[in-house]
Motif scaffolding. Structure first.
Motif, PDB file in Angstrom:
ATOM      1  N   ILE A  53     -28.945 -25.827   5.493  1.00 26.88           N
ATOM      2  CA  ILE A  53     -30.127 -25.165   4.924  1.00 26.88           C
ATOM      3  C   ILE A  53     -29.907 -23.668   5.067  1.00 26.88           C
ATOM      4  O   ILE A  53     -29.783 -23.153   6.178  1.00 26.88           O
ATOM      5  N   GLY A  54     -29.862 -22.986   3.937  1.00 28.09           N
ATOM      6  CA  GLY A  54     -29.535 -21.557   3.939  1.00 28.09           C
ATOM      7  C   GLY A  54     -28.128 -21.406   3.386  1.00 28.09           C
ATOM      8  O   GLY A  54     -27.197 -22.062   3.850  1.00 28.09           O
ATOM      9  N   PHE A  55     -27.981 -20.574   2.364  1.00 25.30           N
ATOM     10  CA  PHE A  55     -26.680 -20.460   1.721  1.00 25.30           C
ATOM     11  C   PHE A  55     -26.291 -18.995   1.557  1.00 25.30           C
ATOM     12  O   PHE A  55     -25.799 -18.564   0.533  1.00 25.30           O
ATOM     13  N   GLY A  56     -26.562 -18.237   2.645  1.00 26.67           N
ATOM     14  CA  GLY A  56     -26.103 -16.852   2.717  1.00 26.67           C
ATOM     15  C   GLY A  56     -24.680 -16.837   3.245  1.00 26.67           C
ATOM     16  O   GLY A  56     -23.929 -17.810   3.077  1.00 26.67           O
ATOM     17  N   GLN A  57     -24.296 -15.766   3.926  1.00 31.37           N
ATOM     18  CA  GLN A  57     -22.910 -15.637   4.401  1.00 31.37           C
ATOM     19  C   GLN A  57     -22.531 -16.746   5.387  1.00 31.37           C
ATOM     20  O   GLN A  57     -21.451 -17.321   5.291  1.00 31.37           O
ATOM     21  N   ILE A  58     -23.431 -17.038   6.332  1.00 32.14           N
ATOM     22  CA  ILE A  58     -23.136 -18.093   7.321  1.00 32.14           C
ATOM     23  C   ILE A  58     -23.131 -19.467   6.653  1.00 32.14           C
ATOM     24  O   ILE A  58     -22.256 -20.298   6.920  1.00 32.14           O
ATOM     25  N   THR A  64     -29.195 -19.907  13.764  1.00 32.57           N
ATOM     26  CA  THR A  64     -29.957 -18.680  13.535  1.00 32.57           C
ATOM     27  C   THR A  64     -29.596 -17.613  14.572  1.00 32.57           C
ATOM     28  O   THR A  64     -29.044 -17.922  15.627  1.00 32.57           O
ATOM     29  N   ASN A  65     -29.941 -16.369  14.259  1.00 30.81           N
ATOM     30  CA  ASN A  65     -29.790 -15.286  15.231  1.00 30.81           C
ATOM     31  C   ASN A  65     -31.058 -14.444  15.258  1.00 30.81           C
ATOM     32  O   ASN A  65     -31.777 -14.366  14.266  1.00 30.81           O
ATOM     33  N   THR A  66     -31.316 -13.818  16.408  1.00 28.44           N
ATOM     34  CA  THR A  66     -32.591 -13.139  16.609  1.00 28.44           C
ATOM     35  C   THR A  66     -32.425 -11.645  16.853  1.00 28.44           C
ATOM     36  O   THR A  66     -33.216 -11.042  17.564  1.00 28.44           O
ATOM     37  N   PHE A 106     -22.226 -22.678  16.495  1.00 27.80           N
ATOM     38  CA  PHE A 106     -21.613 -22.067  15.311  1.00 27.80           C
ATOM     39  C   PHE A 106     -22.221 -20.703  14.974  1.00 27.80           C
ATOM     40  O   PHE A 106     -22.075 -20.224  13.865  1.00 27.80           O
ATOM     41  N   ASN A 107     -22.925 -20.085  15.921  1.00 27.38           N
ATOM     42  CA  ASN A 107     -23.643 -18.848  15.604  1.00 27.38           C
ATOM     43  C   ASN A 107     -23.049 -17.603  16.250  1.00 27.38           C
ATOM     44  O   ASN A 107     -23.504 -16.501  15.987  1.00 27.38           O
ATOM     45  N   GLY A 133      -1.322 -21.863  16.588  1.00 29.78           N
ATOM     46  CA  GLY A 133      -1.041 -23.110  17.304  1.00 29.78           C
ATOM     47  C   GLY A 133      -2.194 -23.597  18.165  1.00 29.78           C
ATOM     48  O   GLY A 133      -2.086 -24.625  18.839  1.00 29.78           O
ATOM     49  N   GLY A 134      -3.306 -22.875  18.156  1.00 22.17           N
ATOM     50  CA  GLY A 134      -4.500 -23.301  18.892  1.00 22.17           C
ATOM     51  C   GLY A 134      -5.655 -23.520  17.925  1.00 22.17           C
ATOM     52  O   GLY A 134      -5.465 -23.539  16.706  1.00 22.17           O
ATOM     53  N   ARG A 135      -6.853 -23.696  18.486  1.00 23.32           N
ATOM     54  CA  ARG A 135      -8.033 -23.907  17.641  1.00 23.32           C
ATOM     55  C   ARG A 135      -9.144 -22.946  18.064  1.00 23.32           C
ATOM     56  O   ARG A 135      -9.388 -22.764  19.262  1.00 23.32           O
ATOM     57  N   ARG A 136      -9.809 -22.357  17.066  1.00 22.52           N
ATOM     58  CA  ARG A 136     -10.898 -21.417  17.342  1.00 22.52           C
ATOM     59  C   ARG A 136     -12.034 -22.145  18.059  1.00 22.52           C
ATOM     60  O   ARG A 136     -12.410 -23.257  17.711  1.00 22.52           O
ATOM     61  N   VAL A 137     -12.600 -21.474  19.064  1.00 28.83           N
ATOM     62  CA  VAL A 137     -13.670 -22.048  19.887  1.00 28.83           C
ATOM     63  C   VAL A 137     -15.034 -21.881  19.219  1.00 28.83           C
ATOM     64  O   VAL A 137     -15.321 -20.836  18.635  1.00 28.83           O
ATOM     65  N   VAL A 138     -15.871 -22.929  19.278  1.00 32.22           N
ATOM     66  CA  VAL A 138     -17.300 -22.796  18.991  1.00 32.22           C
ATOM     67  C   VAL A 138     -18.060 -23.248  20.238  1.00 32.22           C
ATOM     68  O   VAL A 138     -17.695 -24.238  20.876  1.00 32.22           O
ATOM     69  N   PHE A 139     -19.066 -22.475  20.597  1.00 37.35           N
ATOM     70  CA  PHE A 139     -19.889 -22.792  21.762  1.00 37.35           C
ATOM     71  C   PHE A 139     -21.084 -23.630  21.338  1.00 37.35           C
ATOM     72  O   PHE A 139     -21.689 -23.378  20.297  1.00 37.35           O
TER      73      PHE A 139
END
Length: 199
Positions: free
Chosen positions: A6-11, A90-92, A122-123, A138-144
């Protein structure tokens, strides 16, 4: 499992690209008519399905990629979110801590989505980084990820892995969520930390 953004901006675009890279179908919706962004969706890939908000909220896992101020409007799209997982992207930035009543922003969002299970995730990366292939050197990007529901956190962790990321669980929405949220005009300690995990 069915997915929607839901939401189709940059993110929203960045998340859609992550799904398209792995050939996983995902619905995308805004408050606008789907026709108005159908060409954008098609440019990302055939599995990116433009739809209405009313249709998108039928998905089992919903990524909330709207402005923080818009989350109550999305929450009203269903009388109950029972059985669904909401991923709060979301971000605040610019929202005062007083407006959040001393809570983490995800705690506030969770209260709006009655019956749903909320996972913060993913924020912490800017869209330009999030949209890149998460396979790096050779690694993978982290998501918290942070959640008060362990089962939902595990579910989104598995999805993150399917999308090629390396998920790191931060604990509950209060302690973990504060690490990946903006507070007024300042940043949580893990915001913008572009980390790569090597197995």
């Amino acid at each position: 499992m069915s997915y929607a953004i839901i939401g189709f901006g940059q993110i929203g675009h960045a998340l859609a690209k992550a799904f398209a890279r792995k050939g996983i179908e995902v619905s995308v919706a805004t408050t606008r008519d789907p026709e108005s962004f159908a060409a954008d969706a098609a440019a990302i890939g055939p599995g990116i399905i433009p739809t209405t908000l009313a249709e998108a909220v039928k998905a089992e896992i919903v990524f909330l990629a709207v402005r923080f101020e818009s989350h109550p409007d999305v929450a009203k799209a269903l009388p109950t979110w029972q059985g669904k997982i909401i991923v709060d992207v979301t971000n605040t930035y610019g929202v005062s801590p007083e407006e959040l009543g001393g809570q983490s922003s995800s705690k506030v969002v969770a209260q709006a989505f009655t019956g749903g299970k909320l996972v913060r995730g993913f924020n912490h990366l800017v869209a330009a980084v999030l949209e890149q292939d998460p396979a790096v050197h050779g690694g993978r990007r982290v998501v918290f990820l942070a959640s008060d529901d362990d089962g939902a956190a595990v579910e989104i962790g598995a999805l993150a892995e399917n999308l090629g990321f390396s998920p790191i669980q931060l604990g509950g929405l209060l302690e973990g969520g504060l690490l990946v949220q903006t507070r007024g005009n300042s940043w949580g300690q893990l915001i913008f930390k572009d980390l790569v995990k090597f197995d």
